[in-house]
Enzyme design. Structure first.
Site, PDB file in Angstrom:
ATOM      1  N   GLY A  12       0.768  -1.146  -0.103  1.00 53.98           N
ATOM      2  CA  GLY A  12       0.038  -0.143  -0.429  1.00 53.98           C
ATOM      3  C   GLY A  12       0.870   1.180  -0.258  1.00 53.98           C
ATOM      4  N   ASP A  13       0.096   2.690  -0.025  1.00 51.46           N
ATOM      5  CA  ASP A  13       0.856   3.944  -0.027  1.00 51.46           C
ATOM      6  C   ASP A  13       2.213   4.015  -1.446  1.00 51.46           C
ATOM      7  OD1 ASP A  13      -1.000   3.814   2.320  1.00 51.46           O
ATOM      8  OD2 ASP A  13       0.646   3.919   3.727  1.00 51.46           O
ATOM      9  N   LYS A  16      -0.605   5.750  -5.441  1.00 48.66           N
ATOM     10  CA  LYS A  16      -1.373   5.487  -6.504  1.00 48.66           C
ATOM     11  C   LYS A  16      -2.665   6.405  -6.681  1.00 48.66           C
ATOM     12  CE  LYS A  16      -3.042   2.239  -3.682  1.00 48.66           C
ATOM     13  NZ  LYS A  16      -1.777   2.109  -2.647  1.00 48.66           N
ATOM     14  N   GLY A  40      -5.502   5.450   1.775  1.00 48.23           N
ATOM     15  CA  GLY A  40      -5.656   7.448   1.959  1.00 48.23           C
ATOM     16  C   GLY A  40      -5.329   7.261   0.651  1.00 48.23           C
ATOM     17  N   HIS A  41      -4.838   7.967  -0.653  1.00 47.25           N
ATOM     18  CA  HIS A  41      -4.964   8.485  -2.034  1.00 47.25           C
ATOM     19  C   HIS A  41      -4.723   9.543  -1.800  1.00 47.25           C
ATOM     20  CE1 HIS A  41      -6.609   3.986  -3.487  1.00 47.25           C
ATOM     21  NE2 HIS A  41      -5.385   4.304  -2.717  1.00 47.25           N
ATOM     22  N   ARG A 143     -22.742 -12.756   4.580  1.00 46.27           N
ATOM     23  CA  ARG A 143     -25.161 -12.809   3.891  1.00 46.27           C
ATOM     24  C   ARG A 143     -26.041 -11.469   5.083  1.00 46.27           C
ATOM     25  NH1 ARG A 143     -24.805 -18.285   1.358  1.00 46.27           N
ATOM     26  NH2 ARG A 143     -23.931 -18.669   3.970  1.00 46.27           N
ATOM     27  N   GLN A 222      -5.015  -0.425  -1.274  1.00 46.59           N
ATOM     28  CA  GLN A 222      -3.724  -1.088  -0.642  1.00 46.59           C
ATOM     29  C   GLN A 222      -2.894  -1.590  -1.637  1.00 46.59           C
ATOM     30  OE1 GLN A 222      -7.456  -2.144   0.207  1.00 46.59           O
ATOM     31  NE2 GLN A 222      -6.606   0.125   1.675  1.00 46.59           N
ATOM     32  N   GLY A 300      -1.595   8.607  10.004  1.00 49.58           N
ATOM     33  CA  GLY A 300      -1.094   9.030  10.498  1.00 49.58           C
ATOM     34  C   GLY A 300       0.250   8.211  10.948  1.00 49.58           C
ATOM     35  N   ASP A 331      13.302  10.478  -6.460  1.00 49.28           N
ATOM     36  CA  ASP A 331      13.437  11.337  -6.085  1.00 49.28           C
ATOM     37  C   ASP A 331      14.080  10.870  -4.099  1.00 49.28           C
ATOM     38  OD1 ASP A 331      10.883  10.959  -5.634  1.00 49.28           O
ATOM     39  OD2 ASP A 331      11.247  13.141  -3.645  1.00 49.28           O
TER      40      ASP A 331
HETATM   41  P1  GDP Z   1      -0.877   5.845  -2.461  1.00 49.80           P
HETATM   42  O1  GDP Z   1      -2.437   5.459  -1.011  1.00 49.80           O
HETATM   43  O2  GDP Z   1      -0.860   4.799  -3.414  1.00 49.80           O
HETATM   44  O3  GDP Z   1      -2.399   6.506  -3.146  1.00 49.80           O
HETATM   45  O4  GDP Z   1      -0.349   6.348  -1.800  1.00 49.80           O
HETATM   46  P2  GDP Z   1      -0.503   7.399  -0.472  1.00 49.80           P
HETATM   47  O5  GDP Z   1      -0.872   8.856  -0.513  1.00 49.80           O
HETATM   48  O6  GDP Z   1      -0.617   6.821   1.172  1.00 49.80           O
HETATM   49  O7  GDP Z   1       1.052   7.811  -0.354  1.00 49.80           O
HETATM   50  C1  GDP Z   1       2.275   8.230  -0.978  1.00 49.80           C
HETATM   51  C2  GDP Z   1       3.007   9.699  -0.441  1.00 49.80           C
HETATM   52  O8  GDP Z   1       4.018   9.829  -1.260  1.00 49.80           O
HETATM   53  C3  GDP Z   1       1.628  10.762  -0.763  1.00 49.80           C
HETATM   54  O9  GDP Z   1       2.275  12.145   0.205  1.00 49.80           O
HETATM   55  C4  GDP Z   1       2.319  11.007  -2.324  1.00 49.80           C
HETATM   56  O10 GDP Z   1       1.974  12.823  -2.074  1.00 49.80           O
HETATM   57  C5  GDP Z   1       3.674  11.308  -1.725  1.00 49.80           C
HETATM   58  N1  GDP Z   1       3.830  10.551  -3.032  1.00 49.80           N
HETATM   59  C6  GDP Z   1       3.703   9.956  -4.477  1.00 49.80           C
HETATM   60  N2  GDP Z   1       4.968   9.899  -5.251  1.00 49.80           N
HETATM   61  C7  GDP Z   1       5.761  10.825  -5.206  1.00 49.80           C
HETATM   62  C8  GDP Z   1       7.163  11.287  -5.263  1.00 49.80           C
HETATM   63  O11 GDP Z   1       7.767  10.413  -7.184  1.00 49.80           O
HETATM   64  N3  GDP Z   1       8.100  11.338  -4.800  1.00 49.80           N
HETATM   65  C9  GDP Z   1       7.553  12.126  -3.513  1.00 49.80           C
HETATM   66  N4  GDP Z   1       8.275  12.287  -2.851  1.00 49.80           N
HETATM   67  N5  GDP Z   1       6.461  11.639  -2.769  1.00 49.80           N
HETATM   68  C10 GDP Z   1       5.320  10.923  -3.833  1.00 49.80           C
HETATM   69  P1  IMO Z   2      -3.466   2.700   0.391  1.00 45.18           P
HETATM   70  O1  IMO Z   2      -4.744   3.045  -0.522  1.00 45.18           O
HETATM   71  C1  IMO Z   2      -1.541   1.020   3.806  1.00 45.18           C
HETATM   72  C2  IMO Z   2      -2.782  -2.261   6.308  1.00 45.18           C
HETATM   73  C3  IMO Z   2      -2.651  -2.049   7.852  1.00 45.18           C
HETATM   74  C4  IMO Z   2      -3.334  -3.159   8.563  1.00 45.18           C
HETATM   75  C5  IMO Z   2      -4.152  -3.667   7.406  1.00 45.18           C
HETATM   76  C6  IMO Z   2      -5.313  -4.276   7.717  1.00 45.18           C
HETATM   77  O2  IMO Z   2      -3.001   4.213   0.881  1.00 45.18           O
HETATM   78  O3  IMO Z   2      -2.271   1.867  -0.312  1.00 45.18           O
HETATM   79  P2  IMO Z   2      -7.309  -2.850   7.459  1.00 45.18           P
HETATM   80  O4  IMO Z   2      -7.703  -1.417   7.800  1.00 45.18           O
HETATM   81  O5  IMO Z   2      -7.422  -2.460   6.536  1.00 45.18           O
HETATM   82  O6  IMO Z   2      -7.464  -4.085   8.922  1.00 45.18           O
HETATM   83  O7  IMO Z   2      -5.686  -3.118   7.567  1.00 45.18           O
HETATM   84  O8  IMO Z   2      -3.666  -3.622   6.466  1.00 45.18           O
HETATM   85  N1  IMO Z   2      -3.763  -1.149   4.899  1.00 45.18           N
HETATM   86  C7  IMO Z   2      -3.025  -0.193   4.005  1.00 45.18           C
HETATM   87  N2  IMO Z   2      -1.499  -0.490   4.234  1.00 45.18           N
HETATM   88  N3  IMO Z   2      -2.008   1.761   2.839  1.00 45.18           N
HETATM   89  C8  IMO Z   2      -3.731   1.066   2.396  1.00 45.18           C
HETATM   90  O9  IMO Z   2      -3.941   1.573   1.563  1.00 45.18           O
HETATM   91  C9  IMO Z   2      -4.386   0.757   4.009  1.00 45.18           C
HETATM   92  N4  IMO Z   2      -5.061  -0.113   4.025  1.00 45.18           N
HETATM   93  C10 IMO Z   2      -5.038  -0.969   4.275  1.00 45.18           C
HETATM   94  O10 IMO Z   2      -2.134  -0.569   8.036  1.00 45.18           O
HETATM   95  O11 IMO Z   2      -1.611  -3.288   8.483  1.00 45.18           O
HETATM   96 MG    MG Z   3      -2.161   5.914   0.891  1.00 57.25          MG
END
Ligand code: GDP
Ligand code: IMO
Ligand code: MG
Length: 422
Positions: A12-13, A16, A40-41, A143, A222, A300, A331
């Site tokens: 995740g994170d 996306k 959290g996107h 269900r 995720q 957070g 970067d």
């Molecule tokens: P997601 O859940 O896959 O949408 O990713 P998140 O938004 O949770 O986390 C990605 C974090 O990296 C966010 O704070 C973005 O603003 C940041 N981010 C995305 N692409 C880049 C990149 O190429 N470089 C840097 N430094 N930050 C990035």
């Molecule tokens: P995005 O879409 C990162 C992780 C949680 C935990 C496990 C199960 O922003 O990439 P849940 O709340 O689904 O029961 O948690 O999955 N998790 C994520 N980690 N990015 C996410 O979403 C996540 N959504 C759930 O931290 O380990």
């Molecule tokens: Mg995220």
């Protein structure tokens, strides 16, 4: 026309939100297919940052249809807060967003069950985002669930109370203090707000759009290593985060799938518990966290950090049939003298390039070292002038995975994106 899919290939994170926002320019339809407000996107454009939890990341693009698919679980309270914040930016979200009747509703008591369950697990907790995701999917497969379409029926409140009472009975097994009525009024008001949106038979709408020549971009939440089947069970989320999940969560046939974009960070992060073979506990790990600003967009929490794991990456590519790779946060590695990639694992002294079934296996990663490029890449515009060390790094990943890296992200902003060979 085709359903192209954006997937996170790690935990995740991966970024996306940024990539869907960038690609949304060339797709008339963006659809979320699984997960819920555990996601959290983050999007950065024109000096603003926005974090989306339930709403697809195409919402800021004019003329884009955004769909919350049947595979998603929706918390009306979080949804309302998110939409009202977007409306404040003068984005006509009610015109741009449609919601599947079949998406399941997260009740306040689902969140209580999530919290009670995690508290009872103590040290072995999953590290859930506590948004009620697991309990809502349990009710879906059991269900028992309530769906968005049910909110339109006259006996909705009775059905809500039946499910709430089931939850209260279920909660008796826990030694956990809670107020079952907390947030109920706000939740029911938020359901009324939700009803102002177009509530659709999304599988028909999606197939109609495809039939009429519209390309759809499916936005995963995720990552593959958090998938309910293929992730490190039980330290996973409760939905199918892999490519097949897009078909289930939208009602699009597998034959409609076109490109499968696999997104990965140039290193790895994980938030919550569970195996993370390349995790770093030293100052390099801290440097990755600080430089990458690795703190959860939803909770957070500081994210765990480590080197890129090719064993996991190849596994995710295999499960989803990834056709194009997108490397994010390149970067962040700009200042490192040496960068490592794990190419295989040692388990009980034996080398393997497969993810072990045993979630608790002691894994020692085997690394290949790369010389760092030591250059600020954040303003690079194309891949012609990127340092040789950087090209070696991505060349190795492409050779090992057999998939081209077609987009490189060098910063959070929309503009800090390189499309290769265009
Ligand atoms: P997601 O859940 O896959 O949408 O990713 P998140 O938004 O949770 O986390 C990605 C974090 O990296 C966010 O704070 C973005 O603003 C940041 N981010 C995305 N692409 C880049 C990149 O190429 N470089 C840097 N430094 N930050 C990035
Ligand atoms: P995005 O879409 C990162 C992780 C949680 C935990 C496990 C199960 O922003 O990439 P849940 O709340 O689904 O029961 O948690 O999955 N998790 C994520 N980690 N990015 C996410 O979403 C996540 N959504 C759930 O931290 O380990
Ligand atoms: Mg995220």
């Amino acid at each position: 026309m085709k359903l192209d899919v954006v997937l996170g290939l790690q935990w995740g994170d991966e970024g996306k939100g940024k990539i869907v926002d960038v690609l949304a320019d060339s797709y008339p339809v963006i659809a979320r297919f699984q997960g819920g407000p555990n996601a959290g996107h983050s999007l950065h454009f024109e000096g603003n940052k926005f974090v989306l939890h339930s709403v697809p990341a195409g919402v800021f693009r004019e003329n884009t249809i955004n769909i919350i698919g049947n595979g998603v679980v929706l918390d009306p309270i979080i949804f309302r807060q998110e939409c009202e914040a977007i409306e404040k930016l003068n984005v006509p979200i009610k015109k741009r967003l449609k919601i599947s009747k079949k998406a399941h509703l997260i009740l306040p008591t689902h969140r209580i069950i999530d919290a009670a369950n995690e508290a009872a697990m103590g040290k072995s907790k999953i590290g859930s985002t506590l948004k009620g995701i697991g309990p809502t999917y349990m009710d879906k497969t059991g269900r028992n669930g309530l769906r968005v379409g049910d909110a339109l029926s006259e006996n909705f409140i009775d059905r809500f109370n039946i499910l709430k009472n089931k939850h209260i009975a279920f909660l008796k097994q826990y030694d956990f203090q809670y107020d079952a009525d907390q947030n109920e009024k706000e939740w029911l008001e938020a359901v009324e707000y939700l009803k102002q949106f177009e509530i659709i038979d999304s599988e028909y709408v999606i197939n109609d759009l495809l039939k009429h020549g519209k390309c759809i971009l499916a936005e995963g939440a995720q990552g593959s290593m958090l998938d309910i089947d293929y992730g490190s069970y039980p330290f996973v989320t409760s939905s199918s985060t892999v490519c097949a999940g897009a078909c289930i969560g939208l009602g699009a046939a597998p034959s409609t799938v076109g490109k499968v974009y696999g997104i990965f960070k140039a290193y790895c992060t994980r938030v919550g518990s569970g195996p993370f073979p390349t995790e770093l506990f030293d100052k390099t790990g801290e440097e990755l966290r600080q430089r990458g600003f690795e703190f959860g967009a939803t909770t957070g929490r500081p994210r765990r950090t480590g080197w890129l794991d090719l064993v996991a990456l190849k596994y995710a590519i295999m499960i989803s049939g990834v056709t194009e790779l997108i490397m994010m946060k390149s970067d962040v590695l700009d200042t490192f003298d040496t960068i490592k990639i794990a190419t295989e694992y040692l388990i009980n002294g034996k080398a393997t390039d497969q993810i072990p079934y045993d979630t608790y296996a002691e894994i020692v990663p085997v690394y290949k070292e790369f010389k760092g490029w030591n250059k600020d890449l954040s303003s690079a515009k194309d891949d012609n002038n990127l340092p040789a060390e950087f090209m070696q790094y991505i060349g190795f990943i492409e050779k090992e995975t057999g998939v081209k890296i077609s987009i490189i992200s060098l910063g959070p902003d929309r503009k800090q994106t390189i499309f290769r060979n265009e």
